[in-house]
Structure formats: C-alpha cells, structure tokens
Design an enzyme around this catalytic site. Sequence first.
Site, PDB file in Angstrom:
ATOM      1  N   GLU A   1       0.826  -1.208   0.000  1.00  0.00           N
ATOM      2  CA  GLU A   1       0.000   0.000   0.000  1.00  0.00           C
ATOM      3  C   GLU A   1       0.861   1.260   0.000  1.00  0.00           C
ATOM      4  O   GLU A   1       0.469   2.276  -0.575  1.00  0.00           O
ATOM      5  CB  GLU A   1      -0.925  -0.010   1.221  1.00  0.00           C
ATOM      6  CG  GLU A   1      -1.879   1.162   1.308  1.00  0.00           C
ATOM      7  CD  GLU A   1      -2.968   1.148   0.247  1.00  0.00           C
ATOM      8  OE1 GLU A   1      -3.743   2.121   0.190  1.00  0.00           O
ATOM      9  OE2 GLU A   1      -3.054   0.169  -0.529  1.00  0.00           O
TER      10      GLU A   1
ATOM     11  N   THR B   1     -11.730   8.162 -12.809  1.00  0.00           N
ATOM     12  CA  THR B   1     -10.761   7.593 -11.882  1.00  0.00           C
ATOM     13  C   THR B   1     -11.153   6.205 -11.398  1.00  0.00           C
ATOM     14  O   THR B   1     -10.412   5.577 -10.653  1.00  0.00           O
ATOM     15  CB  THR B   1     -10.524   8.549 -10.686  1.00  0.00           C
ATOM     16  OG1 THR B   1      -9.312   8.205 -10.029  1.00  0.00           O
ATOM     17  CG2 THR B   1     -11.697   8.490  -9.703  1.00  0.00           C
TER      18      THR B   1
END
Length: 661
Positions: free
Chosen positions: A530, A641
Amino acid sequence: MLMRKVPGFVPASPWGLRLPQKFLFLLFLSGLVTLCFGALFLLPHSSRLKRLFLAPRTQQPGLEMVAEIAGHIPAREQEPPPNPAPAVPAPGEDNPSSQASPRRRKGGLRRTRPTGPREEATAVRGHGILASRPGDEGIPFRFDFNAFRSRLRHPVLGTRADESQEPQSRVRAQREKIKEMMQFAWQSYKRYAMGKNELRPLTKDGYEGNMFGGLSGATVIDSLDTLYLMELKEEFQEAKAWVEESFHLNVSGEASLFEVNIRYIGGLLSAFYLTGEEVFRIKAIRLGEKLLPAFNTPTGIPKGVVSFKSGSWGWATAGSSSILAEFGSLHLEFLHLTELSGNQVFAEKASLPPTPSQTAPALPPAEQRDERAAATGFSEVRNIRKVLRNIEKPFGLYPNFLSPVSGNWVQHHVSVGGLGDSFYEYLIKSWLMSGKTDMEAKNMYYEALEAIETYLLNVSPGGLTYIAEWRGGILDHKMGHLACFSGGMIALGAEDAKEEKRAHYRELAAQITKTCHESYARSDTKLGPEAFWFNSGREAVATQLSESYYILRPEVVESYMYLWRQTHDHIYREWGWEVVLALEKYCRTEAGFSGIQDVYSSTPNHDNKQQSFFLAETLKYLYLLFSEDDLLSPEDWVFNTEAHPLPVNHSDSSGRAWGRH
C-alpha cells in the site's frame, strides 16, 4: 346599574337569544368555518380550490428535481411510458445503425422497475432519446445516440484482427486469460453476493458497508463496461437486468459523494454511452440529482458526505474539511450529466463553462418555479475552480484539505497519492475530454505539475524516481500505491505540454512507472504494498506491516497500459503479465479474488474482499494492455478515476457536442 345587581338577570340579544346561547352559536359557526377551510388541505394536489387558496410549494433543493433533470413531466401527472426501445449494439456489435436487439435473458428482459413515484422512464424515439417538456414548442431536448456514435473516430471495440491467421498468438492467449479472470470474478459474485456491494470470497457471502448510503450493487455497476468491452455478452445482460429490476434509489443513508460519483455515476454513464440503453441514462441522472445537496455550502465546495434521507450535506462546522481528491474529481461525470439531461446545474457544479450546445430549452412557467427553487445554493458550486484559482497556494502546491465553510486550507499536507491524486488526473482529463478546449484545466494541470516536480520529486541513492509527500515544508520520503497512477497521467499529458518539455515528461513518466514496478518486484508475492519508503538504505519497500497489504489495486497496471500505448515497449506487457500470474497464484480463491494482508509473505493471509474496483479497473487495464490501441481509443474516450470510459467531445461544424440536438 340596578339590572346588573339582580341575580340571574341576563339581557336578551336582538335575535331573542341569551348570551350563553349566542356564545354557543358563534362557537359552532367558527368551528364550521375552520373545518371547511381546513378541508382544503386534504384535497388532491390537482384540486383547483387548493391551487386558488394555497401558494405553490417550492421544492427542497436537490430532492425533487427528477422530472426537470430528466426532462419530462412529473410521473404523478403522466401515464407510465412504454418500454424503452433504443437500437442498442450488443457487445461486439459496433454499428449504431443496426436494428438488431442485444441478446436477452431467457424469457426476455422486463420493463425497468421504477424505484419510486418519480422514477418513470422518458420516451425513446428511434435512436434519439427524446425528453419533451410540456409547453415546449418545437425545441425539445434530444440526445441522438446515432449522431454521437457517428462522431467517434474509431469503433468502440476497435478493429478486429484476423484471428484465424494467428489462432495461438501469445498476446491473444494472454488477453483470453484476463477475460477468464473477469468471468470467474463475475460469476463468483453472482453466485454468492448478487446485489450486494462486494463479494467476500472466503465466507462466500456479500458485503454492503456504509460508504454508499444504502445503495446496493456496486460491483454490478462497476462491472458493466468491463463486461461489455470483453464481449461477455451473457454476463452483461445479467448485469443490465439487475439494474433494470433491482437497482433502487429510494435509500436514506449517508453516502460518500466521491465514491458514489466515480463508481455509480461513472459506471452508469459509461454503460449508456457504450450501449445507448435508456435505463442507464435515467438512473445516472436521478442518482446525480440526489448528490446535489452536498454542494449547498457557504463556499460551494461540496462536503464529502451527503445524507440521502435529509438532503443535507452534514458536518457543517468550521473545523471540518473537504478533501481535494474528492471535490476535485467531479468534472468529468457532472459535465456528462448535463449533456444527457439538458440541465445546466450539473455543469455549474463542476465549474465547467457550458458550450453553445449545452443550452437547455426554455421551461414552462410552472417548471421554472421548480428549477429556481432547486437552484437555490447551486450557484455556489461554480466556485470550485474559482476558489482554487484565487486561494493562496504554498509554493504553487495544492494541500489536501480545504474548509467548505471558510474556503481556506485546513492544513498543509500535499500528496499526489491518497487525498490528492484524482484532482490532478481530472485536470488533464478535463482538457482532453473537452476536445482540448478547456484551457483553464490545461493551465492548472501544468502549473501544478511544475510545482510537484520542483518540490516533491526526488531520486533515491539507488536511482529510483519517486514523488514524496509534503507536510508544511518537510518531506516524507514515501510513495503510496495510489500515487503510482501518476506515471500514466504524466504520459497522457506529455503530448500537450510545451514542445521543449514533452520528451522530459515522457521520460519522467517512464521513471516513475519503473519505481512502482520495483515496489512489486521487491516483494515475495510480486504484488506491491500500500505504501513504500526510501530511507535507511531501504528503497521501494514497506517498512511496517500496516502498509504491507495489497487490496487488488489498479494504479500500477494503469500506468503500464498508458506507457504501452505511448511507447509500445514490450517491457510493460511483461510487467503486466507478472501481475496476472501473481494475482492467480496469491489472490485467486475458490470463490473469487481476495486482497492479501502481507505482500512479503509467500503464504499470504487473504482479507476476504473482492473489491468492486478490481473488476472495474484492474482487470480492465490489464485487458487493454494486451489489446489493440483502438479498443476504447484515447482519441474518443477518457477514463474516469474508476476506469469508466467517457467520450471526448467531438463537436461538429455547427458546434453541437456529442449527440445533442
């Protein structure tokens, strides 16, 4: 005087009634009048007497605009419409003039089930989607799907290679493998969690969450365009049928404006532009209308959460803040909501200047009253870009938090990753989607990119280029997975930069994408964490377990796709295939795909969640990476997006955009 002292003496009234009797009569008479007048409130809405005595009600902003936004009279004053019947190309059928219907489920598709008394569909005539308003004399709003499709410069699904010549080609086999992964992910969701927002593959059930305010089926909406472009025809029809029959908007929770916009609005808009199916247009417009109250703030900067029950925007305190990536990622979808509805309020909220073709027809007086009521507070939303242009920016950088009450930055934290990412993405994509006419977006993008390069860009001792995070002048030398989209973004915008900067931006895009690949290559699973750091001699690796997870994110393969299309360097397909193999080995379970909690463990622990964006983005970008460049050609489409394709404005010689008449 004497008479007043005599006990029991009461003078008679002129009608022979004593005072107690007169009082009782007047009391009865006044009660009768009150009862008669009060009955007016119980008469039907269409009663002439009620219209005569009562002032017309104004609509609460953002709650009852369905009829006006969709461009038709309120459902309570009209008969249910006929079944929508636009000529729609099924996946793989790109000819907009074809009269063939898409493949239907066994037993046929039902009429769209309304989600409430105002959810009746507008009439459709041929390929032109007509939404007439009562009183309009010859100037009805119309979206011509045929005209829109005729202006595209490439077939939606691209040119077809002669597969008989290379039936066993490696690229074709890789593409088919990704298609099989999508089919498996969809079928697992359908079997165990159909209608829920996301699948939990380990427990074989569905997950709703609280991010969408009670809306359901996020995976269905997110999957529509991916199923279509992969030509999974039966699965697409299953998804469409669910939207028609089960996607209800009469919900009352609190929802994320950003997530509902990019997933639901984006997915529905994309599905409409790909197919022409009216159900997707109507659902998108009605859901968009439910988001409008979020913009009723002192500055016009929307709040992050909107209550579907009260229509309020909540959290109206001086210390609360809106997030740059959220209020800065509305332009693409809201401009298309205006294009498909004829209602300028959406474009105004996105602060995009209307084109001559975006002038909606005049409304009759009754509807003008409703539109004025609904527009209360809407003008504030035009200020999104105005506020951002005028506010002082530290070194030209855009901090991540802004107060919707005061219009000031709340703190000076700058990131191209989470909290900031899609704001920059939507600037360059607004420029491209406008047909390269939105100069304001273009200028804001290149100015922001210059500031990012000056103050955030770094090169590690090992030669890796990365974009750090900035906290009041102090750099955090880390890069989030979310920031890895930036390689693709910079590549996408390189062509329109100043001539002397184009080669530089192409190289910068390649270097950032290489760094993000390294974050994958340096893990045991060949999947990226992440977040990853550049300090203490360690580069492109997470330094703590809380940042070591992978949740099926798409940003790295997104950049691979853009760099492949720009350079045709086969390294990007090689890297993309490594991701496919890693997903199959570490994330595929018996009942779907799951994220993993530690990319540095070769025996990963699954997080039991198949994210909807895995089907919308990750698998779509991988499929495009191994497809021809004109499949969803960048000349015709930009991706929001959430990777939902929205069309570029190809205006004709008369200045008409998309399919507007």
